[in-house]
Scaffold this motif. Structure first.
Motif, PDB file in Angstrom:
ATOM      1  N   LEU A 116       1.181  -1.727  -0.527  1.00 53.85           N
ATOM      2  CA  LEU A 116       0.070   0.062  -0.153  1.00 53.85           C
ATOM      3  C   LEU A 116       0.756   1.724   0.400  1.00 53.85           C
ATOM      4  CD1 LEU A 116      -2.469  -1.029   2.970  1.00 53.85           C
ATOM      5  CD2 LEU A 116      -3.139  -0.864   0.434  1.00 53.85           C
ATOM      6  N   GLN A 117       0.468   2.321  -0.684  1.00 51.91           N
ATOM      7  CA  GLN A 117       1.020   3.313  -0.554  1.00 51.91           C
ATOM      8  C   GLN A 117       0.778   4.054   0.855  1.00 51.91           C
ATOM      9  OE1 GLN A 117       3.299   5.233  -1.941  1.00 51.91           O
ATOM     10  NE2 GLN A 117       3.225   3.317  -3.659  1.00 51.91           N
ATOM     11  N   MET A 118      -0.455   3.810   0.676  1.00 56.85           N
ATOM     12  CA  MET A 118      -0.786   4.550   2.332  1.00 56.85           C
ATOM     13  C   MET A 118      -1.993   3.929   2.913  1.00 56.85           C
ATOM     14  SD  MET A 118      -2.815   8.436   3.445  1.00 56.85           S
ATOM     15  CE  MET A 118      -4.098   8.439   2.767  1.00 56.85           C
ATOM     16  N   LEU A 119      -2.638   3.484   4.427  1.00 60.04           N
ATOM     17  CA  LEU A 119      -3.343   3.350   5.190  1.00 60.04           C
ATOM     18  C   LEU A 119      -3.846   4.145   6.049  1.00 60.04           C
ATOM     19  CD1 LEU A 119      -4.916   0.900   6.354  1.00 60.04           C
ATOM     20  CD2 LEU A 119      -3.502  -0.059   7.823  1.00 60.04           C
ATOM     21  N   SER A 120      -5.392   3.896   5.549  1.00 56.10           N
ATOM     22  CA  SER A 120      -5.778   5.137   6.521  1.00 56.10           C
ATOM     23  C   SER A 120      -6.710   4.560   7.644  1.00 56.10           C
ATOM     24  CB  SER A 120      -7.045   6.427   5.405  1.00 56.10           C
ATOM     25  OG  SER A 120      -7.670   7.076   6.579  1.00 56.10           O
ATOM     26  N   LEU A 121      -6.717   4.582   8.834  1.00 55.87           N
ATOM     27  CA  LEU A 121      -7.901   4.261   9.689  1.00 55.87           C
ATOM     28  C   LEU A 121      -8.629   5.167  10.880  1.00 55.87           C
ATOM     29  CD1 LEU A 121      -5.364   2.433  11.675  1.00 55.87           C
ATOM     30  CD2 LEU A 121      -6.650   1.111   9.438  1.00 55.87           C
ATOM     31  N   SER A 122     -10.027   5.290  10.354  1.00 56.61           N
ATOM     32  CA  SER A 122     -10.485   6.227  11.243  1.00 56.61           C
ATOM     33  C   SER A 122     -11.638   5.292  12.593  1.00 56.61           C
ATOM     34  CB  SER A 122     -11.672   6.691  10.520  1.00 56.61           C
ATOM     35  OG  SER A 122     -11.857   7.201   8.695  1.00 56.61           O
ATOM     36  N   LEU A 123     -10.610   6.197  13.645  1.00 59.43           N
ATOM     37  CA  LEU A 123     -10.942   5.492  14.571  1.00 59.43           C
ATOM     38  C   LEU A 123     -12.370   6.030  14.770  1.00 59.43           C
ATOM     39  CD1 LEU A 123      -7.530   6.166  16.371  1.00 59.43           C
ATOM     40  CD2 LEU A 123      -8.132   4.186  15.156  1.00 59.43           C
ATOM     41  N   GLU A 124     -12.914   4.745  16.106  1.00 59.67           N
ATOM     42  CA  GLU A 124     -14.274   4.828  16.581  1.00 59.67           C
ATOM     43  C   GLU A 124     -14.166   5.596  17.788  1.00 59.67           C
ATOM     44  OE1 GLU A 124     -17.041   4.494  14.638  1.00 59.67           O
ATOM     45  OE2 GLU A 124     -15.933   3.085  13.395  1.00 59.67           O
ATOM     46  N   ARG A 162       1.835  -3.881   5.189  1.00 59.24           N
ATOM     47  CA  ARG A 162       3.226  -2.924   3.975  1.00 59.24           C
ATOM     48  C   ARG A 162       2.693  -2.040   3.673  1.00 59.24           C
ATOM     49  NH1 ARG A 162       5.290  -7.835   0.644  1.00 59.24           N
ATOM     50  NH2 ARG A 162       6.517  -6.162  -0.120  1.00 59.24           N
ATOM     51  N   ALA A 163       2.751  -0.525   4.282  1.00 60.82           N
ATOM     52  CA  ALA A 163       2.574   0.827   3.359  1.00 60.82           C
ATOM     53  C   ALA A 163       3.976   1.689   4.008  1.00 60.82           C
ATOM     54  CB  ALA A 163       0.204   0.734   4.235  1.00 60.82           C
ATOM     55  N   HIS A 164       3.768   2.590   2.908  1.00 63.25           N
ATOM     56  CA  HIS A 164       4.728   3.240   3.134  1.00 63.25           C
ATOM     57  C   HIS A 164       4.350   4.919   4.166  1.00 63.25           C
ATOM     58  CE1 HIS A 164       7.426   6.503   1.721  1.00 63.25           C
ATOM     59  NE2 HIS A 164       6.951   7.506   1.772  1.00 63.25           N
ATOM     60  N   ARG A 165       2.565   5.248   4.284  1.00 63.93           N
ATOM     61  CA  ARG A 165       2.479   6.357   4.669  1.00 63.93           C
ATOM     62  C   ARG A 165       0.761   5.684   5.266  1.00 63.93           C
ATOM     63  NH1 ARG A 165       1.160  11.849   2.918  1.00 63.93           N
ATOM     64  NH2 ARG A 165       0.496  12.749   4.659  1.00 63.93           N
ATOM     65  N   LEU A 166       1.065   5.798   6.567  1.00 64.91           N
ATOM     66  CA  LEU A 166      -0.271   5.640   8.085  1.00 64.91           C
ATOM     67  C   LEU A 166      -1.349   7.045   8.432  1.00 64.91           C
ATOM     68  CD1 LEU A 166      -1.191   3.543   9.988  1.00 64.91           C
ATOM     69  CD2 LEU A 166      -0.376   4.385  11.419  1.00 64.91           C
ATOM     70  N   GLN A 167      -2.035   6.536   7.864  1.00 63.74           N
ATOM     71  CA  GLN A 167      -2.991   8.440   8.207  1.00 63.74           C
ATOM     72  C   GLN A 167      -3.990   7.219   9.198  1.00 63.74           C
ATOM     73  OE1 GLN A 167      -6.146   9.384   5.844  1.00 63.74           O
ATOM     74  NE2 GLN A 167      -5.302  11.459   5.606  1.00 63.74           N
ATOM     75  N   ILE A 168      -3.713   8.273  10.827  1.00 61.88           N
ATOM     76  CA  ILE A 168      -4.985   7.978  11.230  1.00 61.88           C
ATOM     77  C   ILE A 168      -5.485   9.052  11.315  1.00 61.88           C
ATOM     78  CG2 ILE A 168      -5.475   7.459  14.306  1.00 61.88           C
ATOM     79  CD1 ILE A 168      -2.077   6.050  14.158  1.00 61.88           C
ATOM     80  N   VAL A 169      -6.933   9.051  11.917  1.00 62.48           N
ATOM     81  CA  VAL A 169      -8.326  10.049  11.545  1.00 62.48           C
ATOM     82  C   VAL A 169      -8.727   9.990  12.994  1.00 62.48           C
ATOM     83  CG1 VAL A 169      -9.817  10.783  11.361  1.00 62.48           C
ATOM     84  CG2 VAL A 169      -8.491  10.085   9.472  1.00 62.48           C
ATOM     85  N   PHE A 170      -8.608  10.627  13.715  1.00 62.95           N
ATOM     86  CA  PHE A 170      -9.013  10.460  15.341  1.00 62.95           C
ATOM     87  C   PHE A 170     -10.748  11.223  15.400  1.00 62.95           C
ATOM     88  CE2 PHE A 170      -4.596  10.420  16.105  1.00 62.95           C
ATOM     89  CZ  PHE A 170      -4.610  10.137  16.922  1.00 62.95           C
ATOM     90  N   SER A 171     -11.570  10.696  15.564  1.00 60.96           N
ATOM     91  CA  SER A 171     -13.320  11.579  16.162  1.00 60.96           C
ATOM     92  C   SER A 171     -12.759  12.546  17.292  1.00 60.96           C
ATOM     93  CB  SER A 171     -13.847   9.729  16.547  1.00 60.96           C
ATOM     94  OG  SER A 171     -13.923   9.518  17.823  1.00 60.96           O
ATOM     95  N   SER A 172     -13.748  12.978  17.617  1.00 60.99           N
ATOM     96  CA  SER A 172     -14.076  14.384  18.370  1.00 60.99           C
ATOM     97  C   SER A 172     -13.226  14.110  20.060  1.00 60.99           C
ATOM     98  CB  SER A 172     -15.333  14.762  18.440  1.00 60.99           C
ATOM     99  OG  SER A 172     -15.416  15.287  17.053  1.00 60.99           O
TER     100      SER A 172
END
Length: 798
Positions: A167-175, A189-199
């Motif tokens: 993967l180029q990017m794995l995006s995780l949207s957290l509950e 196996r990803a170059h970039r990890l994006q973690i999207v937090f909730s409020s």
């Protein structure tokens, strides 16, 4: 405003480009239409389909059988609960699938993915997945580049089916209530990890630890708290693999920000970036920043402040004194920037799209401006789209940046006036001054070692001949100015690339290009060309540049960008198709084409006239015409002819009597009454009396001139009395007939009256050619013609 315009133009260009390569039916938008199922009337040319914001709760096999070219599908914000395993069997080209914000419940059971082998982007966020366990079908997505997903629980082995997917990017949207098991991301196996937090979500230490130790790039999105614990964890982390750390859309306290940055400066994080950041509790006093660092670059984009009272200088000093090589604070309303307190390691600075003024890097002490001296290592400086005004002032601001090579001052309001001396650093080789308000004088305020100069979109009319010589300049961009002529390369002999698109060039002169010996690329497209002879040389240059074996100047955008603007007859026609014959453009050739035939014609006419005695005929006809015209104009009355018995009295020498009796009298006496001494002199009277009597009774006096005539004493008397009679009868009462050539020098001086008459009156020459004699007699008779009274005629007969 300028940035907005540039973005709008770029967007419009991209839209036009997309429209030019795709059919109108390739993009279909059926979003927010309250659809409950996939419509069956989709065009078979559909490549992009938007079905978001409907109420579709199930996808069936055959739903997309009419769209075999489908590449992008947006099914977000529906009520999807189930997707048939063969739903995408008819869309083998599908590359981007968005299934976010639906009601899918099981990540391990997504069999429809078995038919999406070309998928590059998959978005499964904000569904109802209890766990992050990915089913075996994910292992078939070998081309997948970006995966976005989210679940309540993330455990070890959840990503094991992605072990063969790079993967180029794995995006995780957290509950909101995330349960994360440490080590769960090791299989990814990803170059970039994006973690999207909730409020207001708490940062999970295990997740952050796995992120920093397994991914080259880590992005944390929507953080509003937990920065102190994050800084503590970052400082305690023994081994960090991450080289790029990003924070996006965050709300942070100034002390937390500076603490986090100071910690990151000591770690192996090479690049630290924040974007869309809001800062509160800004300082009133200086905040210390570490003086040693392993960090290479710091970037802040779109930063806003939530405090009204704070020290701008304290904020600016923290950033400018960072021990990094590259610093960028862009799209942020910075008014100015301070100077580092000590020699700075900065090599690259970017303050583009801010609000910088000419006071940048300077300070005022005792009413004197002090320019910065601690940026001597700086090589690249970007100040595009600010509020910079004076080129002369800016040159002083940068004067001590002795290592500066690349300078970008585009998209400002810079002017240069009054020919004030500029003080640029000596090593600048690349300079961008595009989109300003500069005029011709800018060439007096440039670094003399420039190699690349961009002056597009200014107010330049011409390049002055008396400018500083730019011996190293290889590329000059003058697009979208107001130039009317090509520049002469005497001041930049190394020029290789010349761009003059969208100027006011009417007829580029090829002779000026001859002063550019190293020129290889020329762009003068989209100018208002005047298609006349002066453009032929440039057209030949453009046509020659099309040849594959061409080694001279390459004319860019030829032939599509070149058309006639004038004259109207050829407006909008391509320059390549414009043609004028050589003879119309070559002055000497045109003159030769006109003059040579004209000269030949004139010479031929002259020779022919000479051969055919045309001048003699013209002269005789002219005299005949004049005689006829005088006869019509002058109406002779009875009073004028009172006492006139003869049409003419003929005076001649006795030596010319044969010609008179054999030629003259026979041709005149048929219709005219002629008097001469042999017939009408009265015996017993003196010769003088007879001369006077005959002259007074004659309407005209004809003198037959010859060499013998000027030797005759009596002829002299006859001419004398006729000249007196001329006063009474008019200037045309005497007719001279030249029997033979009679040069003036042969006429005795006592014949001054004859000389005067011959110089002022046209005389009739006796032609030897018999063909011409008929015209001679017609002319002579016309000169003598008059309606004499019948009484006079009767008296003569008696």
């Amino acid at each position: 405003m300028r940035l907005t315009m540039v973005v709008l133009w770029t967007t419009a260009l991209l839209v036009l480009l997309q429209e030019s390569v795709s059919s109108p039916d390739s993009f279909v938008d059926r979003s927010a239409q309250n659809l409950s199922s996939v419509p069956q009337d989709l065009p078979n040319t559909t490549e992009s389909l938007d079905l978001s914001r409907n109420r579709i709760n199930q996808l069936h096999s055959g739903d997309f059988k009419n769209t075999p070219l489908l590449k992008f599908l947006n099914m977000s914000w529906n009520s999807l609960k189930d997707i048939d395993a063969k739903t995408f069997s008819d869309t083998p080209l599908l590359e981007d699938l968005d299934l976010s914000h639906n009601s899918l419940k099981n990540l391990s059971g997504q069999p429809y993915l078995l038919h999406t082998g070309n998928l590059l982007v998959l978005n499964l966020t904000w569904n109802m997945f209890p766990t992050m366990t990915l089913g075996s079908e994910f292992s078939h997505l070998e081309k997948l580049e970006r995966l976005s997903a989210g679940a309540t629980n993330i455990s070890v082995d959840d990503f094991k089916n992605l072990d063969k997917v790079n993967l180029q990017m794995l995006s995780l949207s957290l509950e909101d209530e995330l349960l994360y098991e440490s080590g769960s991301l090791k299989a990814v196996r990803a170059h970039r990890l994006q973690i999207v937090f909730s409020s207001f979500q708490i940062v999970d230490p295990g997740l952050v630890s796995d992120a920093l130790t397994h991914f080259d790039e880590v992005e944390l999105v929507n953080l509003t708290g937990g920065f102190k614990s994050l800084s503590r964890q970052l400082s305690e982390e023994a081994k960090i693999y991450t080289s790029h750390l990003y924070f996006s859309n965050i709300l942070i306290d100034w002390s937390d920000l500076t603490s986090l940055v100071n910690v990151a400066l000591h770690k192996n994080i090479a690049h630290f970036s924040v974007s869309d950041m809001a800062i509160f509790n800004l300082p009133l006093f200086e905040t210390a920043v570490t003086d040693k660092s392993k960090m290479v670059s710091f970037t802040a984009r779109r930063v806003v402040t939530k405090s009204f009272i704070f020290s701008q200088e304290a904020v600016y000093n923290f950033f400018i004194n960072m021990p990094v090589k590259s610093l960028a604070v862009v799209e942020t309303p910075l008014i100015y920037m301070t100077c580092p307190k000590s020699p700075s390691p900065l090599v690259q600075l970017d303050f583009s799209h801010d609000a910088m003024s000419d006071s940048i890097f300077s300070r005022v002490e005792h009413q004197q401006t002090i320019n910065c001296e601690n940026l001597a290592n700086l090589r690249n400086l970007t100040l595009a789209d600010n509020n910079l005004k004076s080129l002369h002032v800016l040159s002083k601001r940068f004067h001590n940046m002795t290592s500066l090579q690349h300078l970008d001052l585009s998209l400002n309001s810079i002017v240069y006036k009054d020919s004030i001396r500029c003080f640029w650093p000596p090593g600048i080789t690349v300079m961008n001054l595009s989109f300003n308000s500069l005029t011709d004088s800018v060439f007096e305020c440039l670094p003399n070692k420039l190699q690349i100069l961009d002056l597009q979109n200014n107010q330049i009319l011409a390049i002055p001949s008396t400018i500083l010589k730019l011996e190293n300049l290889s590329s000059l961009n003058l697009n979208a100015n107001k130039l009317r002529e090509l520049p002469v390369c005497g001041t930049f002999p190394a020029l290789n690339n010349l761009l003059l698109k969208l100027n006011s060039l009417h007829a580029p002169s090829i002779s000026k290009l001859e002063t550019c010996p190293k020129l290889k690329i020329l762009d003068v497209s989209h100018n208002p060309f005047t298609c006349t002879c002066s453009l032929r040389g440039f057209i030949r240059l453009g046509i020659s540049s099309e040849r594959k074996d061409h080694s001279g100047i390459e004319v860019m955008d030829w032939p599509l960008g070149y058309s006639c603007s004038y004259p109207e007859a050829v407006k909008n026609s391509a320059l390549k198709d414009f043609w004028i014959p050589e003879v119309m453009c070559n002055v000497w050739l045109l003159a030769s084409a006109i003059l040579v035939p004209a000269v030949v014609l004139i010479v031929s006419v002259v020779v022919l006239c000479h051969r055919l005695d045309v001048p003699w005929y013209i002269g005789m006809i002219w005299q005949w015409t004049r005689a006829k015209r005088r006869a019509r104009i002058r109406q002779v009355g009875a009073a004028d002819l009172a006492g006139v018995e003869f049409h003419a009295f003929v005076s001649y020498s006795q030596h010319d009597a044969d010609w008179v009796h054999q030629d003259l009298l026979p041709n005149l006496e048929g219709g005219l009454r002629i008097s001469h001494h042999e017939k009408h002199f009265v015996p017993g009277k003196t010769i003088i009396e007879n001369i006077i009597n005959c002259v007074e009774k004659s309407w005209r006096a004809v003198f037959v001139l010859s060499a013998h005539f000027v030797k005759s004493e009596w002829c002299h008397y006859e001419l004398y009395f006729a000249s007196h009679q001329r006063v009474a009868r008019g200037s045309d009462s005497i007719v001279l007939v030249l029997l033979e050539p009679l040069p003036q020098y042969l006429i005795p001086s006592k014949y001054y009256q004859l000389k005067s008459m011959m110089s002022r009156h046209t005389y009739l020459e006796w032609p030897q050619d018999r063909v011409k004699q008929r015209l001679f007699w017609a002319n002579l008779r016309a000169a003598l013609q008059a309606d004499l009274p019948d009484a006079a005629a009767a008296q003569i007969q008696e």
